[in-house]
Design a protein around this motif. Structure first.
Motif, PDB file in Angstrom:
ATOM      1  N   LYS A 174       0.844  -1.207   0.000  1.00 28.66           N
ATOM      2  CA  LYS A 174       0.000   0.000   0.000  1.00 28.66           C
ATOM      3  C   LYS A 174       0.876   1.252   0.000  1.00 28.66           C
ATOM      4  N   MET A 175       1.941   1.237   0.781  1.00 35.47           N
ATOM      5  CA  MET A 175       2.860   2.377   0.825  1.00 35.47           C
ATOM      6  C   MET A 175       3.516   2.591  -0.534  1.00 35.47           C
ATOM      7  N   TYR A 176       3.882   1.490  -1.183  1.00 38.74           N
ATOM      8  CA  TYR A 176       4.508   1.596  -2.502  1.00 38.74           C
ATOM      9  C   TYR A 176       3.523   2.183  -3.508  1.00 38.74           C
ATOM     10  N   ASP A 177       2.278   1.730  -3.461  1.00 38.37           N
ATOM     11  CA  ASP A 177       1.252   2.243  -4.366  1.00 38.37           C
ATOM     12  C   ASP A 177       1.034   3.738  -4.139  1.00 38.37           C
ATOM     13  N   VAL A 183      14.126   1.716  -0.092  1.00 41.43           N
ATOM     14  CA  VAL A 183      14.700   1.585  -1.441  1.00 41.43           C
ATOM     15  C   VAL A 183      13.925   2.413  -2.475  1.00 41.43           C
ATOM     16  N   PRO A 184      12.596   2.187  -2.666  1.00 42.46           N
ATOM     17  CA  PRO A 184      11.890   2.997  -3.665  1.00 42.46           C
ATOM     18  C   PRO A 184      11.862   4.482  -3.337  1.00 42.46           C
ATOM     19  N   HIS A 185      11.769   4.820  -2.048  1.00 46.05           N
ATOM     20  CA  HIS A 185      11.763   6.240  -1.675  1.00 46.05           C
ATOM     21  C   HIS A 185      13.098   6.895  -2.058  1.00 46.05           C
ATOM     22  N   THR A 186      14.192   6.214  -1.784  1.00 47.06           N
ATOM     23  CA  THR A 186      15.506   6.747  -2.144  1.00 47.06           C
ATOM     24  C   THR A 186      15.646   6.832  -3.657  1.00 47.06           C
ATOM     25  N   CYS A 187      15.081   5.863  -4.353  1.00 46.20           N
ATOM     26  CA  CYS A 187      15.142   5.868  -5.823  1.00 46.20           C
ATOM     27  C   CYS A 187      14.378   7.052  -6.410  1.00 46.20           C
ATOM     28  N   VAL A 188      13.273   7.434  -5.769  1.00 44.55           N
ATOM     29  CA  VAL A 188      12.517   8.606  -6.230  1.00 44.55           C
ATOM     30  C   VAL A 188      13.368   9.861  -6.066  1.00 44.55           C
ATOM     31  N   ILE A 189      14.052   9.965  -4.923  1.00 41.99           N
ATOM     32  CA  ILE A 189      14.948  11.105  -4.681  1.00 41.99           C
ATOM     33  C   ILE A 189      16.034  11.145  -5.761  1.00 41.99           C
ATOM     34  N   GLU A 190      16.624   9.989  -6.045  1.00 41.83           N
ATOM     35  CA  GLU A 190      17.663   9.905  -7.076  1.00 41.83           C
ATOM     36  C   GLU A 190      17.119  10.308  -8.441  1.00 41.83           C
ATOM     37  N   ALA A 191      15.883   9.911  -8.731  1.00 43.61           N
ATOM     38  CA  ALA A 191      15.282  10.238 -10.026  1.00 43.61           C
ATOM     39  C   ALA A 191      15.125  11.741 -10.191  1.00 43.61           C
ATOM     40  N   LYS A 235       7.629   8.576 -15.324  1.00 43.26           N
ATOM     41  CA  LYS A 235       8.064   7.593 -16.325  1.00 43.26           C
ATOM     42  C   LYS A 235       8.994   6.562 -15.688  1.00 43.26           C
ATOM     43  N   VAL A 236       9.871   7.036 -14.807  1.00 43.80           N
ATOM     44  CA  VAL A 236      10.810   6.141 -14.131  1.00 43.80           C
ATOM     45  C   VAL A 236      10.059   5.215 -13.181  1.00 43.80           C
ATOM     46  N   VAL A 237       9.150   5.805 -12.402  1.00 42.91           N
ATOM     47  CA  VAL A 237       8.397   5.039 -11.405  1.00 42.91           C
ATOM     48  C   VAL A 237       7.501   3.993 -12.074  1.00 42.91           C
ATOM     49  N   ARG A 238       6.867   4.378 -13.176  1.00 42.32           N
ATOM     50  CA  ARG A 238       5.989   3.431 -13.880  1.00 42.32           C
ATOM     51  C   ARG A 238       6.770   2.257 -14.458  1.00 42.32           C
ATOM     52  N   LYS A 239       8.022   2.506 -14.787  1.00 41.26           N
ATOM     53  CA  LYS A 239       8.884   1.438 -15.293  1.00 41.26           C
ATOM     54  C   LYS A 239       9.075   0.366 -14.230  1.00 41.26           C
ATOM     55  N   TRP A 240       9.113   0.792 -12.966  1.00 43.91           N
ATOM     56  CA  TRP A 240       9.284  -0.159 -11.876  1.00 43.91           C
ATOM     57  C   TRP A 240       8.116  -1.134 -11.807  1.00 43.91           C
TER      58      TRP A 240
END
Length: 412
Positions: free
Chosen positions: A211-214, A276-284, A227-232
């Protein structure tokens, strides 16, 4: 008039029938772009060419055997079967985001006595579960069709399994998830080994994580980052590569305890730790030069109750220092990191000090010296030798200003 005695008459009649099935299943299309594409298929030859494209796409997306089953021709006449026509239309609607229309075509297929193949179910279940936010009934339909597949002796695709549970996590309770888990287990369903296995012990935690990821995906509004997030969503291995990259970086920086906690959490729950995904969003955001967006993504991370680790801070702080307007925020995050008992590596604290030194004014130099004092007050002494290694290649005046600031406090 058609010569019914022709040796090809049976095949010709079947082709006419197939075209009628196609026209009947697409006549109510309301999407202008999709309708234009469907209307361009005016004869059997063009329909057959479209079928070849769809088959190749399915075969290349991990379901080659299901695709072969779907497009198995009618005996020796080599004419497309009705189920393939209906499934292609369902797929076209689903890809266009018209899930309700896709479901109506499926219902029409059932009403005409055509039995779905596993490929039909996979496409429909994925569409219903993926777009469950648009209709409260979609999750229920997706679950029912999943169970229906099992009752017919078909094994649902792993992607369908994960997508349905994701929809349950986002739209229903943990109790509903537990009920569905018991139902599929009772019917003998066992996910493939490389796919996450939901277990009672960590079910609530897994549902919360999904749920948090969604929420993270839905709340990301920047088009480039979207676009990056949807690729995941379609290539989950991207995030797992990021997980191992984070793990390796933590080890290399001497943060073995954090690395082991990351690994332990992943192994015990089978889920990707949300850091991990939260950090990846920051990186994006930083990749696209959107520093403010990165900082806001970090605040969202904290608001979601996800604790950043040393790697998160390293990525964020170094990214903030690339923009002189965010030097103050970089300093704040550096001290915040240290207050949490994390030790920044040389590249990270050097970047912060350098960002102030580059501004070449007395106020910035004073603020930077105060920063070094505070760092030392927290028991952290900058390593001058390590800093010199980080600064290699920088203009000499910048190196001199950075080192003068640090050495003035080390000597003092």
């Amino acid at each position: 008039m058609e010569d019914t005695s022709s040796p090809n008459s049976s095949a010709d009649d079947l082709k006419k029938h197939v075209m009628k099935v196609f026209k009947d299943s697409t006549q109510d299309c309301e999407d202008k772009v999709l309708k234009k594409m469907l209307d361009s298929i005016g004869d059997y030859d063009s329909l057959n060419k479209y079928a070849i494209v769809v088959f190749d796409s399915m075969a290349n997306s991990g379901i080659p055997e299901e695709a072969k089953e779907l497009f198995k021709p009618r005996s020796e006449l080599a004419v497309l079967p009705d189920v393939a026509i209906f499934t292609m239309v369902i797929r076209a609607y689903a890809n266009a985001g018209k899930t309700n229309a896709a479901h109506k075509v499926y219902q029409l297929m059932i009403a005409t006595g055509v039995a779905p193949t596993s490929c039909t179910y996979t496409i429909l279940i994925t569409a219903l579960a993926t777009h469950s936010s648009s209709d409260v009934n979609f999750v229920g339909y997706a679950k029912n069709y999943f169970l229906e597949m099992l009752d017919k002796g078909m094994k649902p695709h792993s992607a369908s399994y994960m997508t349905v549970f994701d929809a349950i996590a986002c739209r229903e309770s943990v109790e509903k998830a537990r009920e569905f888990l018991e139902q599929i287990q009772a019917k003998g369903f066992v996910p493939e080994s490389q796919v996450f296995h939901f277990e009672e012990t960590h079910l609530a935690e897994a549902m919360k994580g999904m749920k948090m990821y969604d929420d993270l995906v839905c709340n990301t509004t920047d088009k480039d980052v979207q676009k990056v997030v949807r690729k995941w969503r379609t290539k989950s291995d991207c995030l797992y590569k990021k997980l191992f990259k984070m793990y390796k970086a933590l080890i290399e920086d001497g943060n073995a305890d954090q690395a082991m906690e990351l690994y332990k959490r992943h192994v015990e729950t089978g889920m990707l730790p949300m850091v991990v995904p939260h950090t990846c969003v920051i990186e994006a955001y930083l990749k696209f030069g959107k520093t403010k967006g990165a900082l806001e993504a970090y605040w969202d991370m904290l608001a979601a109750g996800v604790a950043p680790n040393s790697y998160t801070y390293t990525v964020l702080i170094k990214g903030l220092t690339a923009d002189p307007n965010f030097s103050g925020d970089a300093k704040k995050c550096l001290l915040e990191m240290m207050d949490k008992g994390m030790r920044p590596n040389a590249a990270t604290y050097t970047a912060v000090i350098e960002s102030f030194a580059k501004q070449e004014d007395e106020a910035s130099e004073k603020e930077c010296k105060e920063l070094v004092e505070v760092m030392m007050g927290k028991g952290f002494v900058p390593n001058a030798k390590a800093m010199m290694e980080v600064l290699q290649g920088r203009p000499t005046p910048v190196i001199r200003r950075v080192m003068n600031i640090v050495l003035s406090k080390l000597k003092g």
